[in-house]
Design a protein around this motif. Structure first.
Motif, PDB file in Angstrom:
ATOM      1  N   GLU A 148     -13.821   7.782   9.387  1.00 56.39           N
ATOM      2  CA  GLU A 148     -14.790   7.546  10.563  1.00 56.39           C
ATOM      3  C   GLU A 148     -14.233   8.330  11.619  1.00 56.39           C
ATOM      4  OE1 GLU A 148     -15.305   3.374  11.404  1.00 56.39           O
ATOM      5  OE2 GLU A 148     -15.497   3.899  13.662  1.00 56.39           O
ATOM      6  N   VAL A 149     -12.937   8.228  12.154  1.00 56.51           N
ATOM      7  CA  VAL A 149     -12.307   9.034  13.257  1.00 56.51           C
ATOM      8  C   VAL A 149     -12.716  10.494  13.008  1.00 56.51           C
ATOM      9  CG1 VAL A 149     -10.440   9.714  14.405  1.00 56.51           C
ATOM     10  CG2 VAL A 149     -10.819   7.304  13.719  1.00 56.51           C
ATOM     11  N   LEU A 150     -12.409  11.088  11.887  1.00 59.54           N
ATOM     12  CA  LEU A 150     -12.571  12.257  11.727  1.00 59.54           C
ATOM     13  C   LEU A 150     -14.034  12.788  11.576  1.00 59.54           C
ATOM     14  CD1 LEU A 150     -10.101  12.874   8.623  1.00 59.54           C
ATOM     15  CD2 LEU A 150      -9.905  13.539  10.742  1.00 59.54           C
ATOM     16  N   GLY A 151     -14.952  11.852  11.107  1.00 60.84           N
ATOM     17  CA  GLY A 151     -16.280  12.326  11.029  1.00 60.84           C
ATOM     18  C   GLY A 151     -16.966  12.387  12.353  1.00 60.84           C
ATOM     19  N   GLU A 152     -16.477  11.375  13.283  1.00 61.02           N
ATOM     20  CA  GLU A 152     -17.048  11.196  14.628  1.00 61.02           C
ATOM     21  C   GLU A 152     -16.604  12.632  15.511  1.00 61.02           C
ATOM     22  OE1 GLU A 152     -15.214   7.661  16.552  1.00 61.02           O
ATOM     23  OE2 GLU A 152     -16.732   6.479  15.412  1.00 61.02           O
ATOM     24  N   ASN A 153     -15.453  13.183  15.008  1.00 60.53           N
ATOM     25  CA  ASN A 153     -15.156  14.465  15.554  1.00 60.53           C
ATOM     26  C   ASN A 153     -15.470  15.719  14.995  1.00 60.53           C
ATOM     27  OD1 ASN A 153     -13.367  13.742  18.189  1.00 60.53           O
ATOM     28  ND2 ASN A 153     -12.814  12.061  16.574  1.00 60.53           N
ATOM     29  N   GLN A 154     -16.523  15.655  13.915  1.00 60.97           N
ATOM     30  CA  GLN A 154     -16.868  16.800  13.360  1.00 60.97           C
ATOM     31  C   GLN A 154     -15.876  17.483  12.669  1.00 60.97           C
ATOM     32  OE1 GLN A 154     -20.321  17.121  13.364  1.00 60.97           O
ATOM     33  NE2 GLN A 154     -20.275  15.463  14.530  1.00 60.97           N
ATOM     34  N   ILE A 155     -14.880  16.503  11.954  1.00 57.99           N
ATOM     35  CA  ILE A 155     -13.753  17.203  11.126  1.00 57.99           C
ATOM     36  C   ILE A 155     -14.069  17.318   9.682  1.00 57.99           C
ATOM     37  CG2 ILE A 155     -11.341  17.254  10.696  1.00 57.99           C
ATOM     38  CD1 ILE A 155     -10.792  16.164  13.565  1.00 57.99           C
ATOM     39  N   ASN A 156     -14.038  18.036   9.049  1.00 55.82           N
ATOM     40  CA  ASN A 156     -14.374  18.059   7.530  1.00 55.82           C
ATOM     41  C   ASN A 156     -12.928  18.107   6.743  1.00 55.82           C
ATOM     42  OD1 ASN A 156     -16.040  18.238   5.178  1.00 55.82           O
ATOM     43  ND2 ASN A 156     -17.298  20.044   6.083  1.00 55.82           N
ATOM     44  N   ILE A 157     -13.179  17.171   5.551  1.00 61.65           N
ATOM     45  CA  ILE A 157     -11.745  17.227   4.626  1.00 61.65           C
ATOM     46  C   ILE A 157     -12.198  18.175   3.747  1.00 61.65           C
ATOM     47  CG2 ILE A 157     -10.701  15.655   3.372  1.00 61.65           C
ATOM     48  CD1 ILE A 157     -11.726  13.409   4.912  1.00 61.65           C
ATOM     49  N   ARG A 158     -11.156  18.937   3.508  1.00 64.72           N
ATOM     50  CA  ARG A 158     -11.075  20.151   2.498  1.00 64.72           C
ATOM     51  C   ARG A 158     -10.690  19.376   1.302  1.00 64.72           C
ATOM     52  NH1 ARG A 158     -15.137  22.539   4.393  1.00 64.72           N
ATOM     53  NH2 ARG A 158     -14.667  23.676   6.318  1.00 64.72           N
ATOM     54  N   ALA A 159      -9.288  18.922   1.405  1.00 62.23           N
ATOM     55  CA  ALA A 159      -8.618  18.208   0.228  1.00 62.23           C
ATOM     56  C   ALA A 159      -8.089  17.102   0.525  1.00 62.23           C
ATOM     57  CB  ALA A 159      -7.905  19.258  -0.374  1.00 62.23           C
ATOM     58  N   LEU A 160      -7.952  16.142  -0.325  1.00 63.77           N
ATOM     59  CA  LEU A 160      -6.882  14.741   0.041  1.00 63.77           C
ATOM     60  C   LEU A 160      -6.211  14.457  -1.243  1.00 63.77           C
ATOM     61  CD1 LEU A 160      -8.068  11.902  -0.910  1.00 63.77           C
ATOM     62  CD2 LEU A 160      -9.687  12.494   0.980  1.00 63.77           C
ATOM     63  N   SER A 161      -5.157  13.614  -0.805  1.00 63.06           N
ATOM     64  CA  SER A 161      -4.185  13.149  -1.757  1.00 63.06           C
ATOM     65  C   SER A 161      -3.598  11.783  -1.125  1.00 63.06           C
ATOM     66  CB  SER A 161      -3.429  14.163  -2.356  1.00 63.06           C
ATOM     67  OG  SER A 161      -2.096  13.712  -2.091  1.00 63.06           O
ATOM     68  N   ILE A 162      -3.527  10.854  -2.058  1.00 64.68           N
ATOM     69  CA  ILE A 162      -2.770   9.644  -1.302  1.00 64.68           C
ATOM     70  C   ILE A 162      -1.648   9.226  -2.207  1.00 64.68           C
ATOM     71  CG2 ILE A 162      -3.134   6.988  -1.088  1.00 64.68           C
ATOM     72  CD1 ILE A 162      -6.042   7.635  -0.349  1.00 64.68           C
ATOM     73  N   ALA A 163      -0.514   8.863  -1.870  1.00 64.69           N
ATOM     74  CA  ALA A 163       0.726   8.580  -2.417  1.00 64.69           C
ATOM     75  C   ALA A 163       0.852   7.102  -2.034  1.00 64.69           C
ATOM     76  CB  ALA A 163       1.908   9.421  -2.066  1.00 64.69           C
ATOM     77  N   ASP A 164       1.097   6.332  -2.737  1.00 65.22           N
ATOM     78  CA  ASP A 164       1.315   4.908  -2.343  1.00 65.22           C
ATOM     79  C   ASP A 164       2.226   4.055  -3.187  1.00 65.22           C
ATOM     80  OD1 ASP A 164      -0.257   4.805  -4.589  1.00 65.22           O
ATOM     81  OD2 ASP A 164      -1.626   3.023  -4.018  1.00 65.22           O
ATOM     82  N   THR A 165       2.626   2.977  -2.565  1.00 63.62           N
ATOM     83  CA  THR A 165       3.431   2.031  -3.144  1.00 63.62           C
ATOM     84  C   THR A 165       2.637   0.720  -3.029  1.00 63.62           C
ATOM     85  OG1 THR A 165       4.535   1.241  -1.005  1.00 63.62           O
ATOM     86  CG2 THR A 165       5.281   3.108  -1.871  1.00 63.62           C
ATOM     87  N   THR A 166       3.214  -0.540  -3.181  1.00 62.44           N
ATOM     88  CA  THR A 166       2.327  -1.752  -2.966  1.00 62.44           C
ATOM     89  C   THR A 166       1.979  -2.041  -1.806  1.00 62.44           C
ATOM     90  OG1 THR A 166       4.356  -2.847  -3.377  1.00 62.44           O
ATOM     91  CG2 THR A 166       3.192  -2.805  -5.413  1.00 62.44           C
ATOM     92  N   ASP A 167       2.923  -1.578  -0.720  1.00 65.49           N
ATOM     93  CA  ASP A 167       2.566  -2.013   0.516  1.00 65.49           C
ATOM     94  C   ASP A 167       2.120  -1.023   1.474  1.00 65.49           C
ATOM     95  OD1 ASP A 167       3.694  -4.723   0.254  1.00 65.49           O
ATOM     96  OD2 ASP A 167       5.589  -4.118   0.597  1.00 65.49           O
ATOM     97  N   PHE A 168       2.258   0.243   1.242  1.00 65.58           N
ATOM     98  CA  PHE A 168       1.680   1.278   2.139  1.00 65.58           C
ATOM     99  C   PHE A 168       1.583   2.627   1.446  1.00 65.58           C
ATOM    100  CE2 PHE A 168       6.306   1.841   2.168  1.00 65.58           C
ATOM    101  CZ  PHE A 168       6.557   3.063   1.902  1.00 65.58           C
ATOM    102  N   GLY A 169       0.672   3.383   1.983  1.00 69.43           N
ATOM    103  CA  GLY A 169       0.689   4.713   1.276  1.00 69.43           C
ATOM    104  C   GLY A 169       0.694   5.961   2.318  1.00 69.43           C
ATOM    105  N   ILE A 170       0.552   6.971   1.915  1.00 72.73           N
ATOM    106  CA  ILE A 170       0.615   8.277   3.017  1.00 72.73           C
ATOM    107  C   ILE A 170      -0.693   9.113   2.410  1.00 72.73           C
ATOM    108  CG2 ILE A 170       1.740  10.267   3.542  1.00 72.73           C
ATOM    109  CD1 ILE A 170       4.450   8.757   2.771  1.00 72.73           C
ATOM    110  N   LEU A 171      -1.445   9.319   3.210  1.00 76.67           N
ATOM    111  CA  LEU A 171      -2.601  10.043   2.897  1.00 76.67           C
ATOM    112  C   LEU A 171      -2.510  11.532   3.478  1.00 76.67           C
ATOM    113  CD1 LEU A 171      -5.645  10.267   2.618  1.00 76.67           C
ATOM    114  CD2 LEU A 171      -6.061   9.414   4.874  1.00 76.67           C
TER     115      LEU A 171
END
Lengths: 534, 143
Positions: free
Chosen positions: B22-45
């Motif tokens: 939402e924050v990115l969209g509001e600022n007209q920022i376009n996502i080219r690629a993404l990946s998420i690494a996660d554990t049970t409690d947290f993730g890194i986007l």
């Protein structure tokens, strides 16, 4: 030897003996802390106006040690020494060293000999016992149950035979049952929030308010405050004793008080700049919050005039003090008090920062074992108990505070003879017993702060799973400890877990959470959620 | 030659990923690629966006723990052994890959592989020495 790089804008503080400033263009704000060895020494602060530059390169200066002790803040600008050495000229607007010249508000009472003090205390104790016996039915009955009459109290030693007063007694006699004067003599009342039932109500006579103001002025003076200071009072105003207690004390001192009360952080920061606030008074957790907001807003510390913080109303640690001192460029003092006994101004930390002086001409402190209720000798940790000696409206006899502390009798370097109490390390009812081990939130806080990279925002969640206590510590992850690799964060969790285990002797689950996701309070911090149903 | 990647710390909690987008969209920022690494409690986007600096700033202002990391993007031909060919070169000189993720582009048939190593400059040199095309940041942002 520790070296730390400091940015030119709003640098926090550097510790150690050598300082590196990353920019030499224009003026550089500098905050230096050197640990004091001798507090009441000569006015050595004159010496810090010049620093010898031991080496010089395009991007940094390396400064030789000033050899001086204390906190310094000021604007540093480089100039050329005639021998070709670079010198820093420091135009100092706050020399924290000056505050070490602690001044006595009431030298007679603050420095009197222990014998003289005992004499005053004995006299006042006898009068007090006589008075509550005749004017407060609750105390008369309590004394009679123990077979005590006022005539039995002949020395300070006899205090031990008197019954304790508890918070429950205060609730049971709600609202005015423990007042020792007719209601018409009461000129002000304060009350607790009453979240756990009926509030605690305390009343003050005109003379009580006078005493209170005087004691709070004593606190300010102890921290180096004078009539020249601007005091920004961010304690809440109202039924809570913090706001008005500090307010009238600052007025008594003759300082300029800004009664801003708690909250509205943006305005706090604006007025702090515009009014040139030199003393900040609030809870330590709010001070930390303010400090973070000041940094987030990009405010240059060099533009603030803060020199002293007087923080209380909740337990805090020495590590938290260090953080506050570094982040705000101040000297942070602990103030202690509770409504049942007076409000802020029962005890105060002098510049030696080596315990809080209990104002013994007005209060007798004791430390007892919270379970056996037996008095403990000096140096032992236990529950703090207070007897008020001079209060008219709402005197208390051996009031059990539930605060955990230790009393030290050695005369302080600052010259005050009053007993020193250790900063509050917990509450008998905050104390968590987890798998049979006594745990205070403050211990966990010190562990988190040891890491340095951890913001001290945390929440302890205790639960019981399959009849086993389970402690989870939620810690807000700050930008400087963030790693974009899972392994990096897992290492951090493991290091925290191992440290907690070695300090507390129990294992805990560490859960990293997003910044600002834990409940923030502008009053007292919520640190514990206990979900166990026992 | 480097590509700036935005990494965001996320708790495994409802609505957090939505908040980032939402924050990115509001600022007209376009996502080219993404990946998420996660554990049970947290993730890194991890994100590649068209305006990395702006993204870093607005996410930080929105209260996220965010950092930027330099990664390398290479073009991989769409055929068996394409990725293996690249990894072989890095392995030979002992460069360890911390993580990688792939995405396809609309313009070419090739896939893009984004990877993170400790020795970025060395990796770039090795890959270039073996005629592997490294896609520069500016180009990746505009895909």
């Amino acid at each position: 030897m520790l070296k730390r790089s400091v940015g030119a804008a709003g640098c926090p503080a550097v510790t150690g003996e050598r300082y590196r400033i990353m920019s030499c263009t224009g003026k550089v704000a500098l905050a230096i802390r050197v640990v004091p060895r001798k507090i009441l020494s000569v006015p050595w602060w004159m010496e810090i106006f010049l620093f010898t530059v031991t080496s010089f390169s395009r991007t940094c200066f390396e400064l030789g040690p000033s050899g001086q002790l204390g906190w310094y803040r000021g604007i540093v600008s480089p100039s050329l020494h005639r021998d070709g050495d670079f010198l820093f000229k420091v135009s100092v607007h706050t020399i924290m060293g000056v505050e070490y010249m602690t001044s006595y508000w009431d030298a007679h009472h603050e420095t009197m000999s222990r014998d003289q003090l005992a004499e005053i205390q004995t006299k006042r104790l006898k009068t007090l016992v006589e008075r509550v016996y005749t004017s407060v039915p609750f105390y008369r009955q309590a004394f009679q149950e123990k077979g005590i009459t006022p005539g039995d109290i002949k020395s300070l030693e006899d205090l031990k035979s008197l019954p304790f007063t508890t918070k429950k007694d205060l609730r049971d006699t709600y609202p005015f049952g423990l007042f020792a004067v007719p209601r018409s003599e009461i000129v002000r009342m304060h009350a607790s929030s009453g979240t756990t039932g009926k509030p605690i109500v305390v009343g003050y006579t005109k003379k009580d308010l006078d005493t209170w103001s005087d004691l709070v002025a004593r606190c300010f003076s102890m921290a180096g405050g004078t009539k020249e200071d601007v005091v920004q009072n961010a304690y809440g105003y109202g039924l809570f004793t913090g706001g008005l207690g500090i307010h009238y004390g600052a007025e008594r001192l003759g300082a300029t008080i800004v009664p801003i009360s708690g909250g509205n952080t943006a305005r706090q920061i604006m007025l702090m700049q515009d009014f040139q606030t030199s003393i900040l008074t609030c809870t330590p957790s709010y001070a930390l919050y303010l400090a973070d907001e000041i940094h987030a807003a990009g405010v240059d510390l060099g533009t603030l005039h803060l020199k002293v913080g007087i923080f209380g109303a909740e337990p805090w640690s020495n590590n938290m003090r260090r953080q506050l001192e570094e982040k705000l460029g101040i000297r942070a003092h602990d103030i202690y008090g509770l409504s049942e006994v007076l409000g802020p101004g029962v005890a105060m930390e002098c510049p030696c920062q080596n315990g809080l002086h209990v104002f013994e001409d007005h209060f007798i402190p004791e430390i007892i074992d919270p379970v056996t209720e037996q008095p403990l000798p000096y140096g032992e940790k236990g529950e703090l108990v207070f007897t008020t000696l001079t209060k008219e409206g709402f005197p208390v006899i051996r009031y059990r505070t539930k605060d955990i502390s230790t009393l030290y009798p050695e005369v302080c370097e600052c010259g005050r003879t009053h007993l020193r109490m250790e900063r509050i390390t917990g509450r008998t009812d905050d104390m968590l017993i987890i798998r049979g081990v006594n745990v205070f939130p403050s211990q966990i806080e010190s562990v988190l702060l040891e890491f340095g990279e951890t913001e001290p925002h945390y929440l302890l969640v205790v639960d019981r799973k399959a009849s086993l206590d389970d402690l989870e510590i939620q810690v807000e992850l700050s930008a400087n400890m963030f790693s974009d690799k899972i392994a990096g964060l897992e290492v951090l969790e493991r290091r925290l877990r191992e440290r907690i285990l070695s300090v507390l002797g129990i294992s805990a689950k560490i859960k990293l959470v997003e910044p600002k996701s834990l409940p923030r309070s502008e009053g007292k911090a919520k640190r514990v959620i206990d979900r166990r149903e026992l | 030659m480097r590509v700036q990647q935005i990494s965001i710390f996320l708790e495994n909690k409802k609505g957090r990923l939505a908040k980032v987008t939402e924050v990115l969209g509001e600022n007209q920022i376009n996502i080219r690629a993404l990946s998420i690494a996660d554990t049970t409690d947290f993730g890194i986007l991890r994100l590649i966006v068209n305006k990395p600096q702006l993204a870093y700033q607005v996410l930080k202002e929105a209260g996220f723990t965010v950092s930027t990391t330099d990664v390398i993007a290479v073009e991989v031909t769409d055929q068996p052994g394409g990725l293996s060919n690249i990894l072989r070169h890095l392995d030979k000189v002992g460069i360890n890959i911390e993580y990688l993720y792939a995405f396809v582009t609309q313009t070419t048939s090739a896939a893009l592989i984004v990877f993170r190593v400790e020795q970025v400059d060395e990796a770039i040199k090795v890959l270039q020495g073996n005629s592997i095309r490294i896609v520069p940041g500016d180009e990746v942002y505009q895909i």
